[in-house]
Design a protein around this motif. Structure first.
Motif, mmCIF file in Angstrom:
data_model
loop_
_atom_site.group_PDB
_atom_site.id
_atom_site.type_symbol
_atom_site.label_atom_id
_atom_site.label_comp_id
_atom_site.label_asym_id
_atom_site.label_seq_id
_atom_site.Cartn_x
_atom_site.Cartn_y
_atom_site.Cartn_z
ATOM 1 N N GLY A 161 0.826 -1.207 0.000
ATOM 2 C CA GLY A 161 0.000 0.000 0.000
ATOM 3 C C GLY A 161 0.858 1.255 0.000
ATOM 4 O O GLY A 161 0.832 2.049 -0.939
ATOM 5 N N LEU A 162 1.670 1.383 1.061
ATOM 6 C CA LEU A 162 2.387 2.647 1.256
ATOM 7 C C LEU A 162 3.595 2.816 0.335
ATOM 8 O O LEU A 162 3.696 3.798 -0.401
ATOM 9 N N MET A 163 4.523 1.858 0.402
ATOM 10 C CA MET A 163 5.737 2.001 -0.409
ATOM 11 C C MET A 163 5.400 2.052 -1.893
ATOM 12 O O MET A 163 5.971 2.843 -2.642
ATOM 13 N N ALA A 164 4.463 1.213 -2.297
ATOM 14 C CA ALA A 164 4.076 1.181 -3.710
ATOM 15 C C ALA A 164 3.494 2.536 -4.120
ATOM 16 O O ALA A 164 3.788 3.052 -5.208
ATOM 17 N N GLY A 165 2.695 3.119 -3.229
ATOM 18 C CA GLY A 165 2.108 4.426 -3.529
ATOM 19 C C GLY A 165 3.174 5.507 -3.583
ATOM 20 O O GLY A 165 3.175 6.371 -4.462
ATOM 21 N N MET A 166 4.109 5.440 -2.644
ATOM 22 C CA MET A 166 5.143 6.478 -2.580
ATOM 23 C C MET A 166 6.070 6.413 -3.789
ATOM 24 O O MET A 166 6.601 7.436 -4.222
ATOM 25 N N ASP A 167 6.248 5.193 -4.328
ATOM 26 C CA ASP A 167 7.058 5.073 -5.548
ATOM 27 C C ASP A 167 6.426 5.877 -6.676
ATOM 28 O O ASP A 167 7.115 6.579 -7.426
#
Lengths: 483, 210
Positions: free
Chosen positions: B40-46
């Motif tokens: 959720g988070l890391m993928a979004g931040m990428d």
């Protein structure tokens, strides 16, 4: 055509009521939010405290009462004259009188021969000064680039030397420290033929970026500012927040913050030396919210720089602001329209001392020789607008119309010959108004190429002697001049 | 099934409240904190990082996304096992001595943090020795230096020299940035890398520490 010092004021983005609203907001910022500071300003803080400001040393805050601020602002002169050495380019800064010139601290320049971007040098600074000296519509020479080829410790004297040697127009620049200021003062007094002569007609002035927006005093520069003010050398109280990063994203909020910062600076200066000549130095800018860089060419920069003159005029202090920046990297069409918009708006507002107006590219990173030639024309046209349209019997020309009569023409009328050179703007030759045939025959040159030719021609002229040889010798012996 | 795409979209929108509640329901459904963090988070931040670099997002929007993410990480932290968060690297960052400009530097620090780096932000106007001390103390992998003034750029070299003198130069990668700084200058003073904006700084930091 006389185009220097004409009266602006035709463009007023703020109504009188809006000016008052912003001014009151600024006073409330100074009273409630206050300014912060770092170490090294003990004497300045004592002076402010004695005058009635509240100093909270634990939280590093200065709160300025509105009465104190307005009392000090009223001591600042309504009129500041920045002198030239050629006698033709004195700048009478007051009311809505408009002057435009160079500015910046660019670190790159487009090489005149290769056209490529490279670091700017001390020689460039000198050559740009010579170029500006010969371009009539650029009214003053504010150090436009940094000599990146010399050690930073040698900047102060070398920058002023290069500028003063290159041009007889008024010279302005910043200095790195108080000692640098004293050296520059000494160097300039040698050029003037004595300190008294320099004080009487200061042909140099100092940019003092005393505020780090938002609302923080920079110790080093505040001290330089106070030292210059004690010596009655004019200072421009530069503060240049960017809407969205160092001031509110909104134009009104940015203007209110800048006006507050200016009022604080003016208060410090006038407490230091009442009546000392200063320029209100609010420079509204915008952050590029995609990169956090400085957005130079936005049309709102022109609008806000117009508005900031209204605010300075409200407290009757002549102002220093900015126009003519562009985000373009080369002298191209984008550079042209961004410069034209912002310079015309700032001029039509009546701004007194508009810097950056010539030469700048790539926001504030770069300058180009060709661009000075182009911007000389843009400034000239902007100032022509200020002159307006004369309507009197001579200009109405009823007698001429009657004598030529229906069906005739005006080409041979003495009235045409009389006014053909002063009714319309005549530029420096950069504008192409030839027929296509002739233009093609002459090499189909575009604007930048034509500007390059003019710049080369002007730089090829004999060097003018702005520092007499004997004085030059003394200066070179006393200071490590690297030019 | 947790809706990771919804989480990603919400992170990009920077809706902290909604992101928190999405993460909370995912936890309630039995999804692991580690999976939420990664998918959720890391993928979004990428994606946010990419959008910043391509200038499709305004920086304040990027910061809003980063803030939303760290709010959720605060919830996840107690639930994450040792080793679930592997720091991308330890970074010491600051503006060099004599220079008070720190907006760009803070932006890079914040972005590094949301990209999973452990960041020690020293502030502005920092002496070379202070960096050396901090690198030693935190056993850092990378030093990031910022300067906005042409007059303070030489302090970058002085800082790198101090690092060499202390014997720590081999241990850390040095990355520099700031408006007047260029790749040429970075090469000249012996820095390992130069980034012209925050987006490319994150990319470069990852590449240098790989």
């Amino acid at each position: 055509m006389k185009l220097k010092g004409l009266s602006g004021g035709q463009y007023q983005p703020l109504s009188e009521e809006q000016i008052k609203t912003i001014h009151e907001a600024s006073l409330s910022i100074l009273e409630k939010t206050g300014f912060t500071f770092e170490t090294g300003l003990e004497d300045t803080l004592d002076m402010l405290k004695k005058a009635g400001a509240t100093i909270d040393r634990n939280n590093a805050r200065i709160y300025f009462p509105g009465d104190l601020v307005m009392e000090q602002a009223s001591k600042a002169p309504e009129r500041v004259v920045l002198f030239s050495r050629d006698g033709r380019n004195d700048l009478d800064l007051t009311e809505h009188r408009v002057h435009l010139g160079t500015g910046g601290a660019a670190i790159r320049i487009l090489d005149l021969e290769t056209g490529e971007s490279r670091p700017s040098t001390l020689k460039d600074l000198y050559q740009l000064g010579r170029l500006v000296d010969q371009l009539d519509n650029i009214h003053f020479f504010l150090r436009p680039c940094i000599p990146t080829d010399i050690p930073p410790t040698a900047y102060d004297v070398n920058v002023f030397y290069a500028c003063l040697k290159a041009t007889g127009k008024h010279v302005m620049a910043g200095v790195n420290d108080v000692e640098g200021f004293r050296n520059v003062l000494d160097l300039s007094s040698l050029v003037a033929g004595g300190m008294e002569k320099l004080r009487e007609k200061p042909f140099i002035s100092i940019i003092t970026s005393f505020a780090i927006s938002p609302l923080k005093l920079d110790t080093q520069t505040t001290l330089i500012m106070q030292e210059a003010v004690r010596n009655r050398i004019p200072v421009a109280l530069s503060c240049a927040p960017m809407a969205g990063s160092t001031s509110p994203i909104t134009m009104a909020g940015t203007l209110a913050q800048i006006h507050a910062e200016q009022l604080a600076g003016i208060t410090i200066c006038q407490l230091t030396n009442p009546g000392s000549p200063i320029l209100y130095g609010g420079i509204p800018g915008m952050a590029n919210l995609r990169t956090m860089g400085y957005l130079g060419g936005a049309v709102e920069c022109g609008m806000m720089n117009a508005a900031i003159h209204q605010l300075s005029n409200y407290i009757k202090v002549p102002n220093y602001n900015s126009s003519g920046l562009t985000d373009s990297k080369i002298p191209d069409v984008q550079a042209g329209w961004e410069k034209a918009f912002t310079s015309l708006l700032a001029a039509m507002a009546g701004s007194n001392y508009i810097h950056h107006a010539a030469g700048m590219l790539e926001s504030m990173i770069s300058v180009a020789y060709e661009q000075y030639v182009i911007d000389d024309e843009i400034i000239g046209m902007s100032c022509r607008v200020l002159r307006g349209i004369d309507v009197d019997p001579e200009h109405l020309a009823l007698e001429v119309i009657d004598s030529v009569g229906p069906g005739g023409n005006f080409m041979t009328s003495p009235h045409t010959l009389e006014h053909m050179r002063d009714e319309y703007f005549n530029g420096n030759g950069i504008v192409d108004r030839k027929s296509r045939q002739k233009w093609e025959k002459e090499g189909s040159l575009n604007t930048r190429e034509r500007a390059r030719e003019i710049a080369q021609k002007l730089l090829g002229e004999e060097e003018r002697l702005y520092i007499p040889e004997d004085v030059d010798k003394v200066i070179r012996e006393r200071y490590g001049i690297l030019l | 099934m947790a809706d990771f795409q919804n989480m990603i979209d919400t992170l990009i929108e920077g809706d902290e409240k909604k992101l928190t509640s999405l993460a909370q329901s995912a936890l309630d459904e039995g999804i692991s904190a580690k999976e939420i963090l990664e998918k959720g988070l890391m993928a979004g931040m990428d994606i946010v990082g990419e959008k910043m670099e391509s200038e499709d997002m305004f920086i304040p929007e990027v910061l809003r996304s980063a803030r939303s993410m760290s709010a959720v990480i605060d919830i996840l932290k107690p639930l994450l096992a040792e080793g679930d968060i592997i720091a991308a690297g330890k970074v010491v960052i600051g503006t060099v001595k004599g220079d008070l400009h720190d907006i760009g530097k803070n932006l890079v620090a914040m972005m590094l943090e949301s990209a999973g780096f452990e960041v020690y932000n020293l502030g502005a106007d920092i002496l070379p020795d202070k960096y050396v001390e901090e690198i030693k103390d935190k056993n850092a992998d990378m030093l990031c230096l910022s300067a906005l003034l042409t007059t303070t750029m030489p302090m970058m070299k002085a800082t790198i020299d101090a690092l060499s003198k202390s014997g720590l130069r081999e241990q850390v990668k040095v990355m520099i940035g700031g408006a007047p700084v260029t790749q040429d200058f970075a090469d000249q003073i012996g820095a390992d890398g130069y980034a012209h904006d925050a987006g490319s700084a994150i990319k470069l930091a990852k590449a240098l520490l790989q």
